[in-house]
Write a protein that holds these residues in place. Sequence first.
Motif, PDB file in Angstrom:
ATOM      1  N   ILE A 131       0.828  -1.218   0.000  1.00  0.00           N
ATOM      2  CA  ILE A 131       0.000   0.000   0.000  1.00  0.00           C
ATOM      3  C   ILE A 131       0.860   1.265   0.000  1.00  0.00           C
ATOM      4  O   ILE A 131       0.770   2.074  -0.928  1.00  0.00           O
ATOM      5  CB  ILE A 131      -0.956   0.018   1.213  1.00  0.00           C
ATOM      6  N   PRO A 132       1.714   1.477   1.021  1.00  0.00           N
ATOM      7  CA  PRO A 132       2.527   2.698   0.992  1.00  0.00           C
ATOM      8  C   PRO A 132       3.519   2.744  -0.166  1.00  0.00           C
ATOM      9  O   PRO A 132       3.818   3.834  -0.669  1.00  0.00           O
ATOM     10  CB  PRO A 132       3.263   2.667   2.344  1.00  0.00           C
ATOM     11  N   LEU A 133       4.006   1.575  -0.613  1.00  0.00           N
ATOM     12  CA  LEU A 133       4.969   1.590  -1.720  1.00  0.00           C
ATOM     13  C   LEU A 133       4.312   2.049  -3.020  1.00  0.00           C
ATOM     14  O   LEU A 133       4.917   2.813  -3.797  1.00  0.00           O
ATOM     15  CB  LEU A 133       5.589   0.200  -1.904  1.00  0.00           C
ATOM     16  N   MET A 134       3.089   1.593  -3.278  1.00  0.00           N
ATOM     17  CA  MET A 134       2.381   2.041  -4.485  1.00  0.00           C
ATOM     18  C   MET A 134       2.079   3.535  -4.417  1.00  0.00           C
ATOM     19  O   MET A 134       2.153   4.244  -5.426  1.00  0.00           O
ATOM     20  CB  MET A 134       1.077   1.250  -4.648  1.00  0.00           C
ATOM     21  N   LEU A 135       1.748   4.025  -3.206  1.00  0.00           N
ATOM     22  CA  LEU A 135       1.480   5.455  -3.043  1.00  0.00           C
ATOM     23  C   LEU A 135       2.752   6.286  -3.108  1.00  0.00           C
ATOM     24  O   LEU A 135       2.704   7.492  -3.388  1.00  0.00           O
ATOM     25  CB  LEU A 135       0.775   5.696  -1.704  1.00  0.00           C
ATOM     26  N   LEU A 136       3.904   5.639  -2.873  1.00  0.00           N
ATOM     27  CA  LEU A 136       5.175   6.354  -2.887  1.00  0.00           C
ATOM     28  C   LEU A 136       5.636   6.716  -4.297  1.00  0.00           C
ATOM     29  O   LEU A 136       6.305   7.740  -4.496  1.00  0.00           O
ATOM     30  CB  LEU A 136       6.244   5.493  -2.198  1.00  0.00           C
ATOM     31  N   LEU A 137       5.278   5.875  -5.276  1.00  0.00           N
ATOM     32  CA  LEU A 137       5.768   6.085  -6.648  1.00  0.00           C
ATOM     33  C   LEU A 137       5.430   7.469  -7.201  1.00  0.00           C
ATOM     34  O   LEU A 137       6.317   8.154  -7.737  1.00  0.00           O
ATOM     35  CB  LEU A 137       5.222   4.984  -7.569  1.00  0.00           C
ATOM     36  N   PRO A 138       4.165   7.931  -7.112  1.00  0.00           N
ATOM     37  CA  PRO A 138       3.878   9.286  -7.622  1.00  0.00           C
ATOM     38  C   PRO A 138       4.665  10.372  -6.882  1.00  0.00           C
ATOM     39  O   PRO A 138       5.051  11.381  -7.491  1.00  0.00           O
ATOM     40  CB  PRO A 138       2.368   9.439  -7.386  1.00  0.00           C
ATOM     41  N   PHE A 139       4.922  10.187  -5.582  1.00  0.00           N
ATOM     42  CA  PHE A 139       5.737  11.149  -4.835  1.00  0.00           C
ATOM     43  C   PHE A 139       7.140  11.247  -5.440  1.00  0.00           C
ATOM     44  O   PHE A 139       7.681  12.331  -5.617  1.00  0.00           O
ATOM     45  CB  PHE A 139       5.841  10.729  -3.365  1.00  0.00           C
ATOM     46  N   LEU A 140       7.723  10.075  -5.742  1.00  0.00           N
ATOM     47  CA  LEU A 140       9.072  10.070  -6.304  1.00  0.00           C
ATOM     48  C   LEU A 140       9.111  10.718  -7.686  1.00  0.00           C
ATOM     49  O   LEU A 140      10.110  11.332  -8.068  1.00  0.00           O
ATOM     50  CB  LEU A 140       9.594   8.622  -6.408  1.00  0.00           C
ATOM     51  N   ALA A 141       8.001  10.573  -8.417  1.00  0.00           N
ATOM     52  CA  ALA A 141       7.937  11.153  -9.758  1.00  0.00           C
ATOM     53  C   ALA A 141       7.476  12.602  -9.745  1.00  0.00           C
ATOM     54  O   ALA A 141       7.424  13.252 -10.796  1.00  0.00           O
ATOM     55  CB  ALA A 141       7.006  10.325 -10.642  1.00  0.00           C
ATOM     56  N   GLY A 142       7.106  13.116  -8.555  1.00  0.00           N
ATOM     57  CA  GLY A 142       6.642  14.495  -8.449  1.00  0.00           C
ATOM     58  C   GLY A 142       5.264  14.705  -8.992  1.00  0.00           C
ATOM     59  O   GLY A 142       4.906  15.822  -9.394  1.00  0.00           O
ATOM     60  N   GLU A 143       4.439  13.645  -9.034  1.00  0.00           N
ATOM     61  CA  GLU A 143       3.097  13.747  -9.614  1.00  0.00           C
ATOM     62  C   GLU A 143       1.999  13.455  -8.600  1.00  0.00           C
ATOM     63  O   GLU A 143       0.863  13.184  -8.946  1.00  0.00           O
ATOM     64  CB  GLU A 143       2.950  12.770 -10.792  1.00  0.00           C
ATOM     65  N   SER A 144       2.342  13.448  -7.311  1.00  0.00           N
ATOM     66  CA  SER A 144       1.368  13.040  -6.297  1.00  0.00           C
ATOM     67  C   SER A 144       0.334  14.125  -6.029  1.00  0.00           C
ATOM     68  O   SER A 144       0.635  15.305  -6.032  1.00  0.00           O
ATOM     69  CB  SER A 144       2.093  12.695  -4.995  1.00  0.00           C
ATOM     70  N   GLU A 145      -0.898  13.669  -5.795  1.00  0.00           N
ATOM     71  CA  GLU A 145      -1.973  14.559  -5.387  1.00  0.00           C
ATOM     72  C   GLU A 145      -2.598  14.009  -4.102  1.00  0.00           C
ATOM     73  O   GLU A 145      -2.761  12.822  -3.939  1.00  0.00           O
ATOM     74  CB  GLU A 145      -3.049  14.653  -6.484  1.00  0.00           C
ATOM     75  N   GLY A 146      -2.941  14.862  -3.208  1.00  0.00           N
ATOM     76  CA  GLY A 146      -3.609  14.410  -1.995  1.00  0.00           C
ATOM     77  C   GLY A 146      -2.706  14.327  -0.792  1.00  0.00           C
ATOM     78  O   GLY A 146      -3.152  14.386   0.337  1.00  0.00           O
ATOM     79  N   GLY A 147      -1.404  14.144  -1.020  1.00  0.00           N
ATOM     80  CA  GLY A 147      -0.428  14.118   0.062  1.00  0.00           C
ATOM     81  C   GLY A 147      -0.698  13.049   1.091  1.00  0.00           C
ATOM     82  O   GLY A 147      -1.169  11.953   0.802  1.00  0.00           O
ATOM     83  N   LEU A 148      -0.404  13.396   2.338  1.00  0.00           N
ATOM     84  CA  LEU A 148      -0.514  12.435   3.442  1.00  0.00           C
ATOM     85  C   LEU A 148      -1.950  12.024   3.699  1.00  0.00           C
ATOM     86  O   LEU A 148      -2.197  10.937   4.229  1.00  0.00           O
ATOM     87  CB  LEU A 148       0.097  13.036   4.708  1.00  0.00           C
ATOM     88  N   SER A 149      -2.901  12.870   3.336  1.00  0.00           N
ATOM     89  CA  SER A 149      -4.310  12.533   3.578  1.00  0.00           C
ATOM     90  C   SER A 149      -4.729  11.295   2.789  1.00  0.00           C
ATOM     91  O   SER A 149      -5.499  10.464   3.286  1.00  0.00           O
ATOM     92  CB  SER A 149      -5.208  13.714   3.205  1.00  0.00           C
ATOM     93  N   SER A 150      -4.220  11.139   1.561  1.00  0.00           N
ATOM     94  CA  SER A 150      -4.566   9.958   0.758  1.00  0.00           C
ATOM     95  C   SER A 150      -3.981   8.698   1.372  1.00  0.00           C
ATOM     96  O   SER A 150      -4.617   7.629   1.358  1.00  0.00           O
ATOM     97  CB  SER A 150      -4.065  10.123  -0.682  1.00  0.00           C
ATOM     98  N   ILE A 151      -2.758   8.792   1.921  1.00  0.00           N
ATOM     99  CA  ILE A 151      -2.139   7.645   2.578  1.00  0.00           C
ATOM    100  C   ILE A 151      -2.930   7.258   3.818  1.00  0.00           C
ATOM    101  O   ILE A 151      -3.227   6.084   4.060  1.00  0.00           O
ATOM    102  CB  ILE A 151      -0.669   7.948   2.952  1.00  0.00           C
ATOM    103  N   GLY A 152      -3.320   8.267   4.615  1.00  0.00           N
ATOM    104  CA  GLY A 152      -4.087   8.001   5.818  1.00  0.00           C
ATOM    105  C   GLY A 152      -5.422   7.359   5.510  1.00  0.00           C
ATOM    106  O   GLY A 152      -5.860   6.431   6.203  1.00  0.00           O
ATOM    107  N   LEU A 153      -6.087   7.838   4.444  1.00  0.00           N
ATOM    108  CA  LEU A 153      -7.377   7.280   4.061  1.00  0.00           C
ATOM    109  C   LEU A 153      -7.240   5.819   3.635  1.00  0.00           C
ATOM    110  O   LEU A 153      -8.062   4.972   4.004  1.00  0.00           O
ATOM    111  CB  LEU A 153      -7.982   8.107   2.920  1.00  0.00           C
ATOM    112  N   THR A 154      -6.193   5.527   2.873  1.00  0.00           N
ATOM    113  CA  THR A 154      -5.971   4.154   2.420  1.00  0.00           C
ATOM    114  C   THR A 154      -5.697   3.218   3.599  1.00  0.00           C
ATOM    115  O   THR A 154      -6.217   2.102   3.668  1.00  0.00           O
ATOM    116  CB  THR A 154      -4.790   4.091   1.435  1.00  0.00           C
ATOM    117  N   LEU A 155      -4.880   3.661   4.541  1.00  0.00           N
ATOM    118  CA  LEU A 155      -4.579   2.849   5.724  1.00  0.00           C
ATOM    119  C   LEU A 155      -5.828   2.625   6.568  1.00  0.00           C
ATOM    120  O   LEU A 155      -6.023   1.546   7.138  1.00  0.00           O
ATOM    121  CB  LEU A 155      -3.477   3.505   6.555  1.00  0.00           C
ATOM    122  N   LEU A 156      -6.689   3.651   6.640  1.00  0.00           N
ATOM    123  CA  LEU A 156      -7.943   3.519   7.379  1.00  0.00           C
ATOM    124  C   LEU A 156      -8.854   2.491   6.719  1.00  0.00           C
ATOM    125  O   LEU A 156      -9.495   1.675   7.397  1.00  0.00           O
ATOM    126  CB  LEU A 156      -8.647   4.877   7.452  1.00  0.00           C
TER     127      LEU A 156
END
Length: 508
Positions: A131-156
Amino acid sequence: SLVGFLITGAIAGPHGLRWLNNLHEVEVLAEIGVIFLLFTVGLELSLGHLLRMKRFVIGAGALQAAGTMLVTFVLMALLSLPYHEAVLIACLVTLSSTAVVLKLLQERGELERPYGRATLGILIFQDFLIIPLMLLLPFLAGESEGGLSSIGLTLLKAAGFVTGVMVAARYVVPKLLFIIVKAKSQELFLVSVAGLCFAVAILAQEVGLSLALGALFAGIIISESEYSNEAFSRIQPFRDVFASLFFVSVGMLIDLSFVVEYPLEIFASFLILIALKIVLAASANVAVGLPLRSALLSGIALAQLGEFSFLLSKEARVLELISEFNYQIFLSCSVLTIASTPFFLRGAPALVDWFLGRSIFQGTIFRALRHELEEEAVSARDIEDHLIIVGFGLNGRNVAKAAENASIPYVISELNPDTVRTERKLGRRIFFGDSAQEDVLKRIGIQRARVLVAAVSEPIATRRIVALARKLNPSIYIIARTRLVAETVPLYKEGANEVVPEEYETSV
């Protein structure tokens, strides 16, 4: 067979004779194989079993992931790779193949061994790590939207999924299956079980988990009911057919022309990768209290790259996070590590025993790592003419019960720390240690014992225990339990007086 499927994929795939050009269609069928494979593994577990493995899932899993990522990142940085590519490769190297390892351990009947439980625990943690690794890829590419809130929602969502699984396993599925079984239709039962498997797997994917992890939990849900054995027998033929396609699809990834052009680079990367994963996984297991021998066996079992690494690398290539050359090196190494896994697992016990037999491992530090019965307060020095029981599973418990009824003094040697702690509280004379090591047998009074019963399931460990016992006490009477008739002659040669093969006993 696994290696044969890989070779078939390489030869028939798009980089070989091109008999199979549509990799996507094969991957879809292969995904079904992985789902069925993890589903049958889940059928052999239970929620209680999963909770008992928490120190491996949470402790060893987290340590293995963190350690592997950190060391790999440092190595990649020393090779002057860009920051984002170094982070990506560190993530890819962390994962092992749930499908390959669990298939092999299931076939060998070693999921219940201490190293099998540790390996499964780490693999479960790695699947959650997707889960976090898939969400990490857009961050590394500079294309992420939603930031930490999207990670928190997915973990929830993931937490809600696990809670739902626990509720369904206890209160919903057993009652539902009872109604289905009352219909006395085998076809309805099969369709219902398969439907439940895919429904839970797809639900898991919707909340951000993997299909494979969802299938594992689907199996755990049914394992809590009395219908798990019937479900296993119905699904097993489908699992075997579709799982073979998974290994064919992995073989299709090999670019044979690239392998021919860069063999030294691929082989060097393969050796470094294997050594790195074995050492770090074994260290994580030792840190949570697993004996050194079992920790090394678990490290060897986890030495390959995983199927989810393929998924991450493919997404990373689309986002241009990894160069084409490094991508091909990674794919070649992945297939090579997977192809090597059956051979590593087969030779691991003998290799580890030889390795631990070196003089460097006889010092005080390594004795502590091997958990060789350090507790002097409960030593076996005050007992003689006793029975030694090695392994306290079902067979060991029955032997202990018989010894108690006959008032025979006995000592138990066991590798499962939870079992040792529980039985010690009940007043049993049980020790935590690997009886395949000479010092362990000495500490439980092998020279003064009259009988030894080897009730462990691993053939090579049983042989070593028998040989050591005979060496240390030539007059002791040794009874060995083994699974296969083929193991009886080697055990007699090592010095066993009596061998009980399960394969023969259950056939008469």
